[in-house]
Structures are given as C-alpha cells and as structure tokens.
Scaffold this motif. Structure first.
Motif, PDB file in Angstrom:
ATOM      1  N   UNK A 179      55.099  74.467   7.406  1.00  0.00           N
ATOM      2  CA  UNK A 179      55.842  75.130   6.334  1.00  0.00           C
ATOM      3  C   UNK A 179      55.261  74.635   5.017  1.00  0.00           C
ATOM      4  N   UNK A 180      55.897  74.953   3.898  1.00  0.00           N
ATOM      5  CA  UNK A 180      55.383  74.492   2.608  1.00  0.00           C
ATOM      6  C   UNK A 180      55.385  72.973   2.515  1.00  0.00           C
ATOM      7  N   UNK A 181      56.344  72.340   3.181  1.00  0.00           N
ATOM      8  CA  UNK A 181      56.516  70.900   3.059  1.00  0.00           C
ATOM      9  C   UNK A 181      56.104  70.109   4.295  1.00  0.00           C
ATOM     10  N   UNK A 182      55.797  70.776   5.392  1.00  0.00           N
ATOM     11  CA  UNK A 182      55.545  70.078   6.652  1.00  0.00           C
ATOM     12  C   UNK A 182      54.158  70.445   7.173  1.00  0.00           C
ATOM     13  N   UNK A 183      53.409  69.402   7.564  1.00  0.00           N
ATOM     14  CA  UNK A 183      52.053  69.577   8.071  1.00  0.00           C
ATOM     15  C   UNK A 183      51.907  68.833   9.391  1.00  0.00           C
ATOM     16  N   UNK A 184      51.066  69.359  10.264  1.00  0.00           N
ATOM     17  CA  UNK A 184      50.782  68.719  11.539  1.00  0.00           C
ATOM     18  C   UNK A 184      49.337  68.259  11.532  1.00  0.00           C
ATOM     19  N   UNK A 185      49.140  66.968  11.740  1.00  0.00           N
ATOM     20  CA  UNK A 185      47.803  66.381  11.816  1.00  0.00           C
ATOM     21  C   UNK A 185      47.525  66.073  13.278  1.00  0.00           C
ATOM     22  N   UNK A 186      46.526  66.722  13.850  1.00  0.00           N
ATOM     23  CA  UNK A 186      46.189  66.496  15.260  1.00  0.00           C
ATOM     24  C   UNK A 186      44.801  65.874  15.361  1.00  0.00           C
TER      25      UNK A 186
END
Length: 137
Positions: free
Chosen positions: A111-118
């Motif tokens: 979302x605008x505020x949430x990121x997933x780092x894989x």
C-alpha cells in the motif's frame, strides 16, 4: 440372480494370492547388484522454508538498522511506514530500495505505507491486476 451376482467372480481366490506371496518370499532373500550406468541418482533439493516474516514499524530514518539487519539475514520484512513523516518516508524507502537491490532482493509496494522486502532466496508469487507493483527488477 441379481446384477452383482452375475459380475462378481465366483470361487475362492485365496489360493492364488497365497501363490503370489510365496513368489515374493522367494525373491525377498536375493541380493541385487545395483547398476548405476545411465541412471542419475536422485537427491533431495534443499528448501528454503520461511519460518518467520518480520513486520517493522519504522517512523524515522534512525530506525533503518533494525529492518536492515533482519533483511540481511535472509528474513522477509514487512515495512510499515504509516507513522513516518513524509520527509523521513522518502529517505527510508530509498534506503530499502538500495538494500534490496544490493542484496539481489525484491521490494514490493503493498500500500502507500506498507512495503514487502523479500530476499533473493524467497520466491514471491503475485497474482491479480496489480501484480507488477515492485520497484526493483
């Protein structure tokens, strides 16, 4: 005479099964030479089981070390920037993009505020209309 009586076998077939058991027992004691020419031996493939995913709420640039250490160790990180001011958020996202690129990982916007780092060892399957929402690769 019913329908099932006409198609079911008649007689006692226990003797036939007993014969097969004797044949199996006869060959059970034999040793077989293992032929390996032309045959590739199967090996199990190591699986990267994800046993945990870390969620980090980062509100300032001073807190980047916390999620960087987790990501560097191979743990997927959910980065929540909902409490970070806009000026800090841009710096944190820039750092996260550089971190994932440097370690051959992937960063995806949830979302605008949430990121997933894989990390590179984790395969991310994305489905749906917005499947290509990543910054790197």
């Amino acid at each position: 005479m019913g329908f099932l009586d006409r198609i079911s076998p008649k007689g006692n077939y226990d003797e036939e099964y007993a014969y097969e058991d004797e044949m199996l027992n006869e060959y059970a004691d034999m040793e077989y030479a293992e032929e390996t020419h032309g045959i590739t031996q199967m090996h199990s493939v190591a699986q990267n089981d994800i046993v945990r995913i870390v969620t980090m709420w980062v509100s300032s640039y001073r807190e980047i070390k916390d999620f960087a250490v987790e990501f560097r160790s191979g743990t997927p990180v959910i980065l929540n920037l909902s409490q970070a001011p806009n000026t800090e958020r841009a710096r944190i996202v820039d750092f996260a993009v550089g971190l994932t690129f440097g370690l051959d990982g992937l960063i995806s916007s949830i979302s605008e505020d949430v990121f997933l780092l894989t990390p590179h060892s984790v395969k991310l399957d994305e489905r749906g209309e917005n499947a290509q929402s990543d910054f790197v690769r």
